[in-house]
Design a protein around this motif. Structure first.
Motif, PDB file in Angstrom:
ATOM      1  N   VAL A 127     -83.237  -1.009  33.577  1.00  0.00           N
ATOM      2  CA  VAL A 127     -83.189  -0.889  34.795  1.00  0.00           C
ATOM      3  C   VAL A 127     -85.366  -1.033  34.902  1.00  0.00           C
ATOM      4  O   VAL A 127     -85.909  -0.465  34.281  1.00  0.00           O
ATOM      5  CB  VAL A 127     -83.006   0.329  35.672  1.00  0.00           C
ATOM      6  CG1 VAL A 127     -83.633   0.559  37.065  1.00  0.00           C
ATOM      7  CG2 VAL A 127     -80.997   0.097  35.518  1.00  0.00           C
ATOM      8  N   GLU A 178     -83.195   9.744  42.192  1.00  0.00           N
ATOM      9  CA  GLU A 178     -83.279   8.360  42.075  1.00  0.00           C
ATOM     10  C   GLU A 178     -83.301   8.204  40.650  1.00  0.00           C
ATOM     11  O   GLU A 178     -82.728   7.651  40.021  1.00  0.00           O
ATOM     12  CB  GLU A 178     -83.985   7.202  42.593  1.00  0.00           C
ATOM     13  CG  GLU A 178     -83.651   7.575  44.512  1.00  0.00           C
ATOM     14  CD  GLU A 178     -83.952   6.162  44.741  1.00  0.00           C
ATOM     15  OE1 GLU A 178     -84.683   5.328  44.280  1.00  0.00           O
ATOM     16  OE2 GLU A 178     -84.521   6.571  46.350  1.00  0.00           O
ATOM     17  N   VAL A 235     -81.278  -0.250  42.727  1.00  0.00           N
ATOM     18  CA  VAL A 235     -80.083   1.046  41.931  1.00  0.00           C
ATOM     19  C   VAL A 235     -79.459   1.888  43.006  1.00  0.00           C
ATOM     20  O   VAL A 235     -78.953   2.512  43.169  1.00  0.00           O
ATOM     21  CB  VAL A 235     -81.677   2.242  41.015  1.00  0.00           C
ATOM     22  CG1 VAL A 235     -80.806   3.079  40.953  1.00  0.00           C
ATOM     23  CG2 VAL A 235     -81.670   1.198  39.697  1.00  0.00           C
ATOM     24  N   ILE A 273     -82.093  -3.533  39.338  1.00  0.00           N
ATOM     25  CA  ILE A 273     -81.268  -3.325  37.351  1.00  0.00           C
ATOM     26  C   ILE A 273     -80.605  -5.450  36.655  1.00  0.00           C
ATOM     27  O   ILE A 273     -80.555  -5.890  38.055  1.00  0.00           O
ATOM     28  CB  ILE A 273     -79.489  -3.456  38.626  1.00  0.00           C
ATOM     29  CG1 ILE A 273     -79.704  -2.137  38.760  1.00  0.00           C
ATOM     30  CG2 ILE A 273     -78.485  -3.653  36.672  1.00  0.00           C
ATOM     31  CD1 ILE A 273     -78.746  -1.154  38.662  1.00  0.00           C
ATOM     32  N   LYS A 279     -80.479   8.581  38.748  1.00  0.00           N
ATOM     33  CA  LYS A 279     -78.987   7.940  38.097  1.00  0.00           C
ATOM     34  C   LYS A 279     -80.112   6.380  37.340  1.00  0.00           C
ATOM     35  O   LYS A 279     -78.900   5.856  37.197  1.00  0.00           O
ATOM     36  CB  LYS A 279     -78.969   7.106  39.471  1.00  0.00           C
ATOM     37  CG  LYS A 279     -78.397   5.875  40.132  1.00  0.00           C
ATOM     38  CD  LYS A 279     -78.462   6.287  41.321  1.00  0.00           C
ATOM     39  CE  LYS A 279     -77.394   4.849  41.903  1.00  0.00           C
ATOM     40  NZ  LYS A 279     -77.146   4.788  43.255  1.00  0.00           N
ATOM     41  N   ARG A 280     -81.552   6.224  37.469  1.00  0.00           N
ATOM     42  CA  ARG A 280     -81.686   5.460  36.588  1.00  0.00           C
ATOM     43  C   ARG A 280     -81.324   5.937  35.269  1.00  0.00           C
ATOM     44  O   ARG A 280     -81.036   5.306  33.994  1.00  0.00           O
ATOM     45  CB  ARG A 280     -83.156   4.631  37.082  1.00  0.00           C
ATOM     46  CG  ARG A 280     -83.671   4.320  38.083  1.00  0.00           C
ATOM     47  CD  ARG A 280     -85.290   3.585  37.590  1.00  0.00           C
ATOM     48  NE  ARG A 280     -85.769   4.525  37.141  1.00  0.00           N
ATOM     49  CZ  ARG A 280     -86.876   5.276  38.495  1.00  0.00           C
ATOM     50  NH1 ARG A 280     -86.710   5.238  40.255  1.00  0.00           N
ATOM     51  NH2 ARG A 280     -87.396   6.605  38.443  1.00  0.00           N
ATOM     52  N   VAL A 325     -74.473   0.630  43.515  1.00  0.00           N
ATOM     53  CA  VAL A 325     -75.405   1.221  43.040  1.00  0.00           C
ATOM     54  C   VAL A 325     -75.804  -0.035  44.508  1.00  0.00           C
ATOM     55  O   VAL A 325     -74.418  -0.569  45.919  1.00  0.00           O
ATOM     56  CB  VAL A 325     -76.452  -0.279  42.426  1.00  0.00           C
ATOM     57  CG1 VAL A 325     -75.810   1.064  41.172  1.00  0.00           C
ATOM     58  CG2 VAL A 325     -74.744  -1.678  42.332  1.00  0.00           C
ATOM     59  N   ARG A 360     -86.638  -0.594  41.105  1.00  0.00           N
ATOM     60  CA  ARG A 360     -85.593  -0.417  41.359  1.00  0.00           C
ATOM     61  C   ARG A 360     -83.959  -1.315  41.122  1.00  0.00           C
ATOM     62  O   ARG A 360     -83.399  -1.329  41.945  1.00  0.00           O
ATOM     63  CB  ARG A 360     -85.488  -0.013  43.022  1.00  0.00           C
ATOM     64  CG  ARG A 360     -86.757   1.149  42.977  1.00  0.00           C
ATOM     65  CD  ARG A 360     -87.663   0.608  44.887  1.00  0.00           C
ATOM     66  NE  ARG A 360     -87.987   1.558  44.931  1.00  0.00           N
ATOM     67  CZ  ARG A 360     -89.182   2.536  45.914  1.00  0.00           C
ATOM     68  NH1 ARG A 360     -89.434   0.543  46.778  1.00  0.00           N
ATOM     69  NH2 ARG A 360     -89.551   3.135  46.206  1.00  0.00           N
TER      70      ARG A 360
END
Length: 117
Positions: free
Chosen positions: A86, A72, A65, A91, A75-76, A59, A89
């Motif tokens: 999350v 994206e 992120v 974490i 990815k989350r 990340v 954007r």
DNA sequence: AATCTGACTGTTG
DNA sequence: CCAACAGCCAGAT
């Protein structure tokens, strides 16, 4: 992606990131011996489509992120599926989930494989 | 060898 | 917080 020593080191490092933990592009670059090659690490991740490399665990700095090939959201989702939280954007529990292979002299004793939820 | 391209990052306004 | 900018670096042309 070419078979260079740098990319090989980067890939082997990323493969070692445990489930539920993450590292920044800069962290990986540093571990690979090129402290300022964060951007290059991003490029390697971008062109690495190997399923055995958990590139979603890499990340951006500050617990952001970061990118994921224009997806994206995926990815989350992947990070959440590993137990991470999350928000937007960012974490949560950043310092707790950030993976550091050798934070001190006794890694094994202090090392946590999964975040404290 | 020169130039362009970013899943980056720290600074500045 | 967001956007613009300027460094930075390996890979691809």
């Amino acid at each position: 992606m070419p078979d260079t020593a740098f990319s090989a080191r980067v890939l082997s490092i990323v493969r070692r990131i445990p489930v539920g933990r993450v590292a920044t592009y800069g962290d990986v670059a540093h571990m690979a011996g090129r402290p300022r090659a964060a951007r290059a690490v991003g490029n390697i991740m971008r062109t690495c489509h190997r399923h055995d490399v958990p590139c979603h665990r890499v990340v951006a700095a500050g617990g952001l992120v970061g990118g994921y090939g224009g997806n994206e959201g995926l990815k989350r989702s992947l990070l959440r599926a590993e137990g991470l939280t999350v928000a937007g954007r960012r974490i949560r529990q950043w310092t707790a989930v950030r993976w550091q292979p050798s934070p001190s002299r006794r890694p094994a004793a202090t090392q946590r494989t999964r975040p404290p939820v």
